[in-house]
Design an enzyme around this catalytic site. Sequence first.
Site, PDB file in Angstrom:
ATOM      1  N   GLY A 253       0.784  -1.231   0.000  1.00 57.08           N
ATOM      2  CA  GLY A 253       0.000   0.000   0.000  1.00 57.08           C
ATOM      3  C   GLY A 253       0.811   1.274   0.000  1.00 57.08           C
ATOM      4  O   GLY A 253       0.226   2.362   0.009  1.00 57.08           O
ATOM      5  N   GLU A 290       4.510  -6.026   1.660  1.00 57.84           N
ATOM      6  CA  GLU A 290       4.124  -6.496   0.324  1.00 57.84           C
ATOM      7  C   GLU A 290       3.847  -5.347  -0.634  1.00 57.84           C
ATOM      8  O   GLU A 290       2.710  -5.170  -1.080  1.00 57.84           O
ATOM      9  CB  GLU A 290       2.811  -7.284   0.430  1.00 57.84           C
ATOM     10  CG  GLU A 290       2.907  -8.629   1.013  1.00 57.84           C
ATOM     11  CD  GLU A 290       1.537  -9.268   1.165  1.00 57.84           C
ATOM     12  OE1 GLU A 290       1.492 -10.411   1.603  1.00 57.84           O
ATOM     13  OE2 GLU A 290       0.511  -8.615   0.868  1.00 57.84           O
ATOM     14  N   PRO A 291       4.823  -4.549  -0.977  1.00 59.40           N
ATOM     15  CA  PRO A 291       4.552  -3.441  -1.890  1.00 59.40           C
ATOM     16  C   PRO A 291       4.396  -3.897  -3.334  1.00 59.40           C
ATOM     17  O   PRO A 291       5.141  -4.767  -3.803  1.00 59.40           O
ATOM     18  CB  PRO A 291       5.811  -2.575  -1.738  1.00 59.40           C
ATOM     19  CG  PRO A 291       6.878  -3.553  -1.359  1.00 59.40           C
ATOM     20  CD  PRO A 291       6.214  -4.639  -0.556  1.00 59.40           C
ATOM     21  N   GLY A 292       3.440  -3.316  -4.033  1.00 59.64           N
ATOM     22  CA  GLY A 292       3.295  -3.551  -5.470  1.00 59.64           C
ATOM     23  C   GLY A 292       3.575  -2.266  -6.223  1.00 59.64           C
ATOM     24  O   GLY A 292       4.588  -2.099  -6.901  1.00 59.64           O
ATOM     25  N   ARG A 293       2.665  -1.288  -6.020  1.00 55.86           N
ATOM     26  CA  ARG A 293       2.744  -0.002  -6.722  1.00 55.86           C
ATOM     27  C   ARG A 293       4.129   0.643  -6.589  1.00 55.86           C
ATOM     28  O   ARG A 293       4.687   1.145  -7.556  1.00 55.86           O
ATOM     29  CB  ARG A 293       1.681   0.929  -6.119  1.00 55.86           C
ATOM     30  CG  ARG A 293       1.549   2.276  -6.799  1.00 55.86           C
ATOM     31  CD  ARG A 293       0.576   3.176  -6.020  1.00 55.86           C
ATOM     32  NE  ARG A 293      -0.651   2.488  -5.666  1.00 55.86           N
ATOM     33  CZ  ARG A 293      -1.736   2.430  -6.429  1.00 55.86           C
ATOM     34  NH1 ARG A 293      -1.761   3.034  -7.579  1.00 55.86           N
ATOM     35  NH2 ARG A 293      -2.811   1.777  -6.028  1.00 55.86           N
ATOM     36  N   ARG A 329      -7.268   3.340 -14.790  1.00 56.19           N
ATOM     37  CA  ARG A 329      -7.313   3.972 -13.474  1.00 56.19           C
ATOM     38  C   ARG A 329      -8.075   5.296 -13.436  1.00 56.19           C
ATOM     39  O   ARG A 329      -8.865   5.522 -12.515  1.00 56.19           O
ATOM     40  CB  ARG A 329      -5.894   4.141 -12.913  1.00 56.19           C
ATOM     41  CG  ARG A 329      -5.114   2.817 -12.822  1.00 56.19           C
ATOM     42  CD  ARG A 329      -3.817   2.928 -12.058  1.00 56.19           C
ATOM     43  NE  ARG A 329      -4.059   3.135 -10.643  1.00 56.19           N
ATOM     44  CZ  ARG A 329      -3.962   4.294 -10.037  1.00 56.19           C
ATOM     45  NH1 ARG A 329      -3.579   5.373 -10.703  1.00 56.19           N
ATOM     46  NH2 ARG A 329      -4.243   4.407  -8.769  1.00 56.19           N
ATOM     47  N   TYR A 333     -11.146   4.959 -10.924  1.00 54.67           N
ATOM     48  CA  TYR A 333     -10.952   5.540  -9.587  1.00 54.67           C
ATOM     49  C   TYR A 333     -10.851   7.061  -9.621  1.00 54.67           C
ATOM     50  O   TYR A 333     -10.424   7.657  -8.612  1.00 54.67           O
ATOM     51  CB  TYR A 333      -9.646   5.032  -8.962  1.00 54.67           C
ATOM     52  CG  TYR A 333      -9.403   3.552  -9.028  1.00 54.67           C
ATOM     53  CD1 TYR A 333     -10.217   2.655  -8.340  1.00 54.67           C
ATOM     54  CD2 TYR A 333      -8.337   3.040  -9.768  1.00 54.67           C
ATOM     55  CE1 TYR A 333      -9.963   1.293  -8.398  1.00 54.67           C
ATOM     56  CE2 TYR A 333      -8.080   1.680  -9.815  1.00 54.67           C
ATOM     57  CZ  TYR A 333      -8.900   0.815  -9.130  1.00 54.67           C
ATOM     58  OH  TYR A 333      -8.645  -0.531  -9.174  1.00 54.67           O
ATOM     59  N   CYS A 371     -16.127   4.465 -26.815  1.00 58.27           N
ATOM     60  CA  CYS A 371     -17.454   5.114 -26.816  1.00 58.27           C
ATOM     61  C   CYS A 371     -18.035   5.088 -25.419  1.00 58.27           C
ATOM     62  O   CYS A 371     -18.980   4.333 -25.135  1.00 58.27           O
ATOM     63  CB  CYS A 371     -18.381   4.411 -27.794  1.00 58.27           C
ATOM     64  SG  CYS A 371     -17.830   4.619 -29.474  1.00 58.27           S
ATOM     65  N   TYR A 400      -0.499  -1.221 -12.248  1.00 56.74           N
ATOM     66  CA  TYR A 400      -1.930  -1.373 -12.550  1.00 56.74           C
ATOM     67  C   TYR A 400      -2.293  -0.656 -13.856  1.00 56.74           C
ATOM     68  O   TYR A 400      -3.395  -0.135 -13.992  1.00 56.74           O
ATOM     69  CB  TYR A 400      -2.793  -0.881 -11.376  1.00 56.74           C
ATOM     70  CG  TYR A 400      -2.408  -1.507 -10.050  1.00 56.74           C
ATOM     71  CD1 TYR A 400      -2.696  -2.844  -9.788  1.00 56.74           C
ATOM     72  CD2 TYR A 400      -1.720  -0.784  -9.077  1.00 56.74           C
ATOM     73  CE1 TYR A 400      -2.318  -3.436  -8.588  1.00 56.74           C
ATOM     74  CE2 TYR A 400      -1.339  -1.367  -7.875  1.00 56.74           C
ATOM     75  CZ  TYR A 400      -1.645  -2.688  -7.629  1.00 56.74           C
ATOM     76  OH  TYR A 400      -1.272  -3.277  -6.443  1.00 56.74           O
TER      77      TYR A 400
HETATM   78  N1  LLP Z   1      -0.966  -7.174  -0.729  1.00 58.13           N
HETATM   79  C1  LLP Z   1      -2.252  -7.473  -0.973  1.00 58.13           C
HETATM   80  C2  LLP Z   1      -2.886  -8.574  -0.255  1.00 58.13           C
HETATM   81  C3  LLP Z   1      -2.991  -6.714  -1.895  1.00 58.13           C
HETATM   82  O1  LLP Z   1      -4.264  -7.007  -2.128  1.00 58.13           O
HETATM   83  C4  LLP Z   1      -2.361  -5.643  -2.584  1.00 58.13           C
HETATM   84  C5  LLP Z   1      -3.095  -4.830  -3.568  1.00 58.13           C
HETATM   85  C6  LLP Z   1      -0.996  -5.394  -2.307  1.00 58.13           C
HETATM   86  C7  LLP Z   1      -0.341  -6.184  -1.371  1.00 58.13           C
HETATM   87  C8  LLP Z   1      -0.213  -4.314  -3.005  1.00 58.13           C
HETATM   88  O2  LLP Z   1      -0.705  -3.046  -2.801  1.00 58.13           O
HETATM   89  P1  LLP Z   1       0.146  -1.802  -3.378  1.00 58.13           P
HETATM   90  O3  LLP Z   1       1.471  -1.807  -2.668  1.00 58.13           O
HETATM   91  O4  LLP Z   1       0.321  -2.021  -4.829  1.00 58.13           O
HETATM   92  O5  LLP Z   1      -0.674  -0.617  -3.087  1.00 58.13           O
HETATM   93  N2  LLP Z   1      -5.963  -1.474  -9.100  1.00 58.13           N
HETATM   94  C9  LLP Z   1      -5.776  -0.554  -7.991  1.00 58.13           C
HETATM   95  C10 LLP Z   1      -4.962  -1.136  -6.880  1.00 58.13           C
HETATM   96  C11 LLP Z   1      -5.535  -2.411  -6.304  1.00 58.13           C
HETATM   97  C12 LLP Z   1      -4.640  -3.058  -5.301  1.00 58.13           C
HETATM   98  C13 LLP Z   1      -5.155  -4.363  -4.835  1.00 58.13           C
HETATM   99  N3  LLP Z   1      -4.338  -5.014  -3.841  1.00 58.13           N
HETATM  100  C14 LLP Z   1      -5.149   0.750  -8.523  1.00 58.13           C
HETATM  101  O6  LLP Z   1      -4.889   0.849  -9.725  1.00 58.13           O
HETATM  102  O7  LLP Z   1      -4.963   1.691  -7.769  1.00 58.13           O
END
Ligand code: LLP
Length: 455
Positions: A253, A290-293, A329, A333, A371, A400
Amino acid sequence: MSDADASAAPTAPDENPQVRRVSDWDADRLRDLAATHETPLYVQDLDRVRENCERLLAAFPDADVRYAVKAHTGRAVLEAVRDAGLDAECASAGEVDRALAAGFDGSRLHYTAVNPPARDLDYVAGVAAAEPDLTVTVGAVDTLDRLLERGYDGRVCVRVNPGVGAGHHEKVTTGGAAKFGIPYDRAADAARDAAERFDVVGVHAHAGSGIDPEQLDSHRELVARMGDLARELADPDGDAAPVDLDYVDVGGGFGVPYEEDAPPLDLPAVAEATREAVAPLPDGIDLAVEPGRYVVADAGVLLTRVNTVKPTPDETVVGADAGMTDLLRPAMYDAYHPIRNLGGGRDRDGGDAPPVAEREATPVTVAGPICETGDTLGTNRALADPHRGDLLAVGTAGAYGYEMASQYNSRPRPAEVALDDGTATVVRRREALDDLTTVEREAARDRADRTEGGR
Ligand code: LLP
């Protein structure tokens, strides 16, 4: 296809800035890439992915850092993240499959099951037979029963609903949402019950996605609750048996700044606050994140070409060849992505438009070819007066972005180029019209085969 050339990365190689803005990308390089590979085009810079991994590992030196694969599952990105030393957190059988293919072994794979389809559990139980160090994170007791039915009794992490969440939009605020995790006040009992049937190695909670600096109190609250839970499990009140945990996973997150003037997250400070909030952890229990973004967002841009400039009484609408099917996005959102005009277009009389530096800023809406009214990449933006043929760079599109692309309106998905130490490689080819009907044609072929076989 590969063209070795100067990297689009900003120049100072020994620096690892907290953020890369759309203005930091080398405009000439992006123009060359668009000219060679056409638009819409995703550009993902693996060097920047590595820098982001390095900053995370430096901020959390004692924690297990797991990349949330869902942010960008491209093979080249997964390999870069694997080499950098992060583990992989996967949300589906497909993500586990791709992480395995990219070289993550079982000990580095964490599968987070959310209402998992039977097909996913079958697949993961099969993988676990060969890779017994894989961990399944489970947010419902039903999922545990379903794992046992498939002969899985290995490493399990119990996902908790911590009752507190955060995120850039209500649709991605997870922590308090009933869909995710076992309610906090039942989590200790659920973990103890699970420990009688599985090897319970961790507890997990995820606040939500895109936590900005103002929401850090909620994140800290979540972390503190998870620390309490870990202590209660390791050293229970009363006569319950202790559960021997390896880690407390407090999710991902970590936000990135999308607005040009938004400050970056102070990652070392967030890491320090996280360590403080979870402490004291009993011996042998590590922190995990657990970072993704954060790993991929500012490593990517989406390039799109202006095909229409339409003055209207209210605003100027700039039509581009990328829209919500390429980058969902903003439509989903109301997310903000910075947009930079890289120029290169033509005047209406066919001559070269002036260089962007000489153009006045004009308020515009940038809209795509779908459209649907929500199909915009940005509204009310001050862009250097756009001309037909101009190239736009949509920034911070690496997380994403391609991942949520679709074929809606029968639009083939864009191509993606990865930059690696100055070399550009097409890592996902542009889809063609034929790709839109592959599964229909295959179904027709299967039907024909069955008819043939039945004769
Ligand atoms: N761990 C779990 C269990 C998650 O569900 C997620 C994201 C993450 C880690 C990673 O979160 P991050 O570090 O990336 O914020 N499509 C949306 C974001 C959905 C995220 C879902 N879960 C967007 O484009 O903002």
